[in-house]
Design an enzyme around this catalytic site. Structure first.
Site, mmCIF file in Angstrom:
data_model
loop_
_atom_site.group_PDB
_atom_site.id
_atom_site.type_symbol
_atom_site.label_atom_id
_atom_site.label_comp_id
_atom_site.label_asym_id
_atom_site.label_seq_id
_atom_site.Cartn_x
_atom_site.Cartn_y
_atom_site.Cartn_z
ATOM 1 N N LYS A 86 1.766 -21.973 -10.407
ATOM 2 C CA LYS A 86 2.617 -21.506 -11.502
ATOM 3 C C LYS A 86 3.307 -20.218 -11.074
ATOM 4 O O LYS A 86 2.713 -19.135 -11.079
ATOM 5 C CB LYS A 86 1.789 -21.275 -12.767
ATOM 6 C CG LYS A 86 2.646 -21.090 -14.018
ATOM 7 C CD LYS A 86 3.426 -22.350 -14.338
ATOM 8 C CE LYS A 86 4.270 -22.202 -15.581
ATOM 9 N NZ LYS A 86 5.080 -23.409 -15.827
ATOM 10 N N SER B 214 7.881 -27.644 -16.771
ATOM 11 C CA SER B 214 6.992 -26.940 -17.685
ATOM 12 C C SER B 214 7.268 -27.401 -19.118
ATOM 13 O O SER B 214 7.095 -28.576 -19.427
ATOM 14 C CB SER B 214 7.136 -25.429 -17.517
ATOM 15 O OG SER B 214 5.957 -24.773 -17.951
#
Length: 544
Positions: free
Chosen positions: A163, A353
């Site tokens: 991430k 995402s």
């Protein structure tokens, strides 16, 4: 659209040759970035001067049906589309090439222009063409050391190692996990490019990959390698029976309308960072602030309108977003998941995402081979100005409960606060994984393996079961028609929220913009309101 600068078209005697009643060739100009459709906002649509994919497809459909037409010269000039959009243009030109001879003329042989041109029957370039075939690459600037030098640090809590959101502010270099995933994404894009060009030119993928490492520097070299089919200037490709597209519009037969009574398909765009509240746009290119923002109130209202519309039988949600607010993404997901009408999600350049979160429960997901998707992960963070304040004699004073000021930039998180935030983002991540597992019929363990914030190309996402098919908006509309039992030429409409209030929508919007300009309400330094837990891929991955 720029006028065609060909000498024979500027002559006062522009009549067709004797015995020719209709032009035999038409020149179609391609330039600009080609957004998918006109903006839903009336003011934005009024100001938009760019041609859309929707308009291009309508033009090509007319050309396909012109019985008097032999061929089309597609002139690339200032073509600035992203790879995923170029692939959609490739599909449009490919459908045209099934009906007519199509010659693409490229003064610049670039990676993205060649994707689009590979849909044509032939590719020509002038002898002096620029050849820029260095493959794809990305470049990110990390600000961690610069900010720290000026007394600013950045706390970044994320799930998990891939991430990369906010790392450009918290780190001074790219970490290995991010380098790994970006490298894999670039390799996937180059593989898709090689497949597209190999299919178009009738060569092996290895041969097409060789064009990226063959140090081609000239049109002659590209011709010798088999990348293009001809070296020619524009005037060598046209004759007296050729006319620009604008000059022949009145010759096209009107399209016979399909049976509108059978139903229609709603198309809803989700473009830009996902935020709570209403959609808005800031044309100033600033980090966090700039560009379009997809508000959950606006998108969910459009979905509700399409779901309630009796004529609408299916919905296409067109996503070009790196996500953003976890809450806003979940609210949009809910409207998709509860729809009794089939929802097809079409992914453009990004659907990462939160942009992937909203798609998980669609009946069908379509992505381009060049789409950046996945990034199933969560992030939270804040700048820390403690040292900056000390250097500049700024002294924030606190009164009341420290927990109420935990997101203040004046100090770092305490250990207890950091543990609380880690628990919070862990809960959001578990919910994200559960959504994907249920929607894509995968185990949570498998989703976690594919998740951890990792991005995937459209090709890899298909292999891993995160999407259903490679294609574009045209593909998505066809799948929606199939799911709803409609013909492929069923009418489409751009679904927007219902108009509320006594004034027309464009007047309300103009008043809102004027208010924002005066109060600066529209320029909050943090676009997510009070929310700090994000399903967001914030990197601006612009391939070169």
């Amino acid at each position: 659209m720029a006028p065609l600068n060909l000498p024979f078209l500027n002559k006062s005697d522009s009549g067709l040759p004797n015995g020719v009643t209709h032009p035999t060739w038409v020149v179609l100009d391609l330039q600009g970035a080609y957004p998918a459709r006109q903006p839903a906002s009336p003011i934005a649509a009024l100001l938009n001067r760019a041609e859309t994919l929707e308009a291009l497809e309508a033009r090509v459909e007319k050309l396909c049906g012109a019985e008097w037409l032999h061929g089309v010269l597609v002139r690339f000039g200032g073509f600035a589309a992203a790879p995923a959009t170029a692939h959609a243009v490739r599909g449009i030109l490919g459908r045209l090439a099934q009906e007519k001879r199509v010659v693409a003329h490229l003064p610049q042989l670039t990676m993205t222009a060649l994707i689009a041109a590979s849909g044509a029957t032939e590719i020509a370039a002038p002898e002096s063409a620029d050849v820029m075939l260095g493959g794809f690459a990305v470049e990110s600037t990390f600000l961690g050391a610069f900010l720290k030098k000026h007394g600013i640090e950045f706390e970044n809590l994320r799930i998990r190692e891939y991430k990369a959101a906010l790392t450009r502010f918290s780190q001074d270099h790219m970490d290995e996990a991010n380098r790994e995933q970006l490298g894999a994404y670039i390799n996937g894009m180059e593989g898709a490019w090689a497949r597209d060009l190999a299919e178009a030119r009738g060569v092996s993928e290895d041969t097409a990959r060789g064009w990226l490492s063959g140090d081609l520097t000239s049109a002659q070299g590209a011709l010798d390698a088999g990348l293009i089919t001809r070296i020619a200037y524009e005037d060598e490709l046209v004759g007296p029976g050729t006319r620009p597209m604008a000059a022949v519009l009145d010759l096209f037969m009107p399209k016979k309308p399909s049976n509108a009574k059978a139903g229609r398909i709603a198309i809803i765009p989700l473009i830009g960072t996902i935020i709570p509240g209403k959609s808005r746009n800031n044309p100033v290119p600033l980090p966090l602030l700039g560009g379009p923002m997809a508000g959950s109130d606006t998108v969910t209202a459009a979905l509700k309108r399409a779901k309630q519309d009796d004529k609408t039988k299916a919905i296409v949600l067109y996503v070009n977003s790196g996500g953003g607010s976890a809450l806003a993404s979940d609210l949009i997901w809910r409207e998709v998941a509860t729809s009794e009408k089939p929802v097809v999600v079409v992914m453009d350049e990004y659907a990462a995402s939160g942009g992937y979160y909203v798609a998980t429960h669609a009946k069908h997901i379509v992505a381009s081979p060049y789409t950046l998707t996945g990034s199933i992960g969560v992030v939270s963070g804040k700048p820390v100005l403690k040292e900056f304040n000390a250097r500049n004699n700024l002294n924030p004073e606190r009164v009341g409960n420290d927990r109420a000021l935990m997101y203040s930039a004046s100090r770092p998180y305490s250990d207890d606060e950091r543990a609380l935030i880690e628990r919070s983002i862990g809960e959001v991540y578990d919910r994200f994984v559960s959504r994907v597992a249920a929607g894509r019929k995968l185990t949570k363990e498998r989703v976690n393996e594919l998740g951890r914030g990792r991005i995937w190309s459209g090709v890899d996402a298909l292999e891993h079961g995160l999407i259903d098919e490679l294609g574009d908006l045209h593909t998505g509309i066809e799948r929606a028609a199939e799911l709803a039992g409609l013909p492929y030429d069923a009418p489409t409409w751009n679904a927007t929220p219902k108009n509320h209030g006594p004034l027309p929508e464009f007047v309300q919007e103009a008043a809102s913009l004027a208010h924002s300009a005066v109060t600066l309400e529209g320029l909050s330094l943090w676009p997510f309101g009070k929310e700090r837990v994000l399903t967001w891929f914030d990197q601006d991955v612009k391939v070169r």
